[in-house]
Write an enzyme that holds these catalytic residues in place. Structure first.
Site, short mmCIF file in Angstrom:
data_model
loop_
_atom_site.label_atom_id
_atom_site.label_comp_id
_atom_site.label_asym_id
_atom_site.label_seq_id
_atom_site.Cartn_x
_atom_site.Cartn_y
_atom_site.Cartn_z
N CYS A 79 6.81 -21.79 15.79
CA CYS A 79 7.07 -20.78 16.82
C CYS A 79 5.78 -20.03 17.17
CB CYS A 79 8.19 -19.85 16.36
SG CYS A 79 8.97 -18.96 17.72
N HIS A 167 12.67 -23.31 14.64
CA HIS A 167 12.60 -22.90 13.23
C HIS A 167 13.29 -23.94 12.34
CE1 HIS A 167 10.97 -18.81 13.72
NE2 HIS A 167 11.56 -18.87 14.90
N GLU A 169 13.38 -23.94 9.14
CA GLU A 169 13.80 -23.36 7.86
C GLU A 169 15.23 -22.82 7.88
OE1 GLU A 169 11.65 -20.01 10.13
OE2 GLU A 169 11.56 -22.18 9.94
#
Length: 509
Positions: A79, A167, A169
């Protein structure tokens, strides 16, 4: 550590989650502030650039010369990190015409990309950005897009440098763990050898080398952190470790006797100190939460110091610091504002001239539990809910008295045992009963009552930094409420706390 991944933190709320995902791959990683770009340690196998709430277009946005790392170690920008790499390399980042927040479908435009090996085309990813990459530098190559942005992923030609706008994660990115695996293992070449067993072996040896035959003292609380630290030190230095367990009179019902017995069964050399009367005496008249915490902390330090001085040749003090504490002290914006002071032994080293050892400072809370399991510690201790150092004093709103402590101990025991009976204890991160400074009208039999109110609190979490209120079954709540009101004289009303953190904290004080 023989190998590690570094995460440069630009202030993202997800930075710790990136670290957790990397560690789940059995690869050690550390979080560094974004300004620390001196990647000279040969053990560093790769660097991940985190997201950020800032824009690379802002004058005061967090920035570091990422270009100096290119080509030296593999890089993955997430990002903001991807936008910063682009911006510093001469590309174009602009406010997005279509601000993406939430789920999106990733179209992989380069099926040969090593970052997307074995990733399905059209896989769901999670977006959270207000800017977009609208122009790539000449040596950058787009590898993925979504319905709204043309550059959702890129890599640099002839270089192990990658950028993704989403993202990986968060669990909403369905194949995020595989993408991180491709980077950490496939591209950085990490061997996935960081396990609880390897941590134990290395830490015990380091403790032996550091401490030698010196005496060590440790303050036990009954919680998982201090218990795991004690067993690690016991393996390393054996009889040279003395642990001190202070009963401040504010523990759960029969906690002191139960926990002290378990510690001695584990072969630990423990000094148990009953001091409840002193703590309660000094709490008389105090209603402010900070004043209560400071009173308890001051007495704990005095008692701990007194008992520690009785032990011969003590040169080391063990503290149960864990990794979130370390991260907080070097966060991107510096230490956070104090929400509440923490009960620890921070005042001891200066007074006692002891050197501090922190065997758990590399671990998140769930990793501490995994190490505890690998050490063979009783599951009842390893899986124990976190319990605050000041104990029930901060679960009694207002002044603390012995009568109130006994009343809350009875309520707490019914609540905790109910969670165990219904198979809910291990589904909850932390649970508490809070005695409110409120009395309410009730009816028992044919008589009017005017008695105390207790609030029950249970939350789900991973590390306690954020938490959601636990959606406990109505049947359970009803059963526990009835048991409390019927069996604890002085309580005629039970309420359940349904606030999350943030905005509320887990404890009420």
């Amino acid at each position: 550590m023989e190998e590690k991944i570094i995460i440069l933190d630009f202030g993202s709320q997800y930075t710790q989650l990136i670290a957790r995902r990397v560690r789940e791959l059995k690869v050690y990683c550390e979080i560094w502030p974004f300004s620390k770009t001196d990647i000279v340690d040969p053990a560093i196998k790769g660097v991940i650039l985190s997201g950020s709430p800032a824009s690379v277009l802002d004058a005061n946005s967090p920035a570091a010369d990422i270009r100096s790392m290119r080509g030296r170690v593999p890089l993955l920008g997430i990002c903001y990190g991807a936008q910063l790499l682009t911006h510093q390399s001469g590309g174009t980042v602009m406010p997005s015409k279509h601000r993406e927040y939430g789920r999106a479908k990733l179209e992989i435009t380069d099926p040969d990309s090593r970052l997307f090996r074995d990733i399905k085309n059209g896989t769901q990813v999670w977006m959270s950005h207000g800017d977009a990459i609208t122009g790539l530098p000449a040596d950058f190559h787009a590898t993925g897009s979504t319905g709204d942005i043309t550059t959702a992923a890129y890599e640099i030609k002839n270089e192990d440098t990658f950028g993704i706008q989403f993202h990986p994660e968060v669990h909403h990115t369905k194949e995020g763990s595989r993408i991180l695996f491709n980077f950490v293992v496939g591209i950085c070449g990490c061997s996935q050898e960081w396990t609880p067993e390897s941590f134990i072996e290395q830490t015990v040896q380091e403790l032996r080398d550091m401490i030698g035959k010196d005496g060590v003292v440790l303050g036990l609380s009954g919680g998982v952190d201090s218990s795991v630290a004690a067993v690690l030190l016991n393996r390393a230095v054996g009889k040279n470790l003395t642990s001190i367990f202070v009963d401040n009179g504010l523990l759960r019902k029969n906690e002191f006797e139960k926990v002290l017995g378990k510690y001695r069964e584990m072969g630990l050399q423990v000094v148990g100190v009953r001091s409840g009367e002193l703590f309660l005496k000094d709490l008389a008249g105090l209603t402010d939460p900070e004043m209560k915490r400071k009173s308890i902390g001051r007495n704990f330090i005095d008692i701990f110091e007194r008992e520690a001085r009785k032990i011969m040749d003590v040169k080391w003090l063990v503290q149960g610091t864990i990794y979130p504490d370390v991260i907080e002290s070097v966060s991107v914006n510096g230490p956070s504002v104090t929400i509440k002071s923490h009960h620890n032994v921070g005042g001891l080293p200066a007074k006692m001239h002891l050197r501090v050892v922190e065997p758990l400072k590399l671990l998140f809370k769930d990793e501490v539990r995994k190490v505890g399991n690998a050490l063979g510690i009783d599951p009842e201790i390893v899986n124990r809910h976190p319990f605050p150092g000041p104990g029930l004093a901060i679960r009694i709103i207002g002044e603390v008295t012995g009568e109130k402590v006994q009343l809350l101990q009875e309520v707490d025991e019914i609540f905790i045992e109910g969670l165990r009976e219904f198979g809910l204890y291990d589904r909850v991160w932390q649970s508490a009963a809070i005695l409110l400074p409120v009395r309410s009208v009730g009816v028992m039999g044919d008589e009017r009552t005017y008695e105390n109110v207790v609030a029950l609190r249970a939350v789900t979490s991973t590390d306690g930094m954020t938490a959601d209120w636990a959606h406990l079954p109505y049947e359970f709540l009803g059963t526990v409420s009835t048991r409390i009101i019927n069996n604890v004289k002085g309580i005629n009303r039970v309420v359940y706390d349904i606030s999350s953190k943030p905005p509320a904290t887990i404890e009420w004080e």
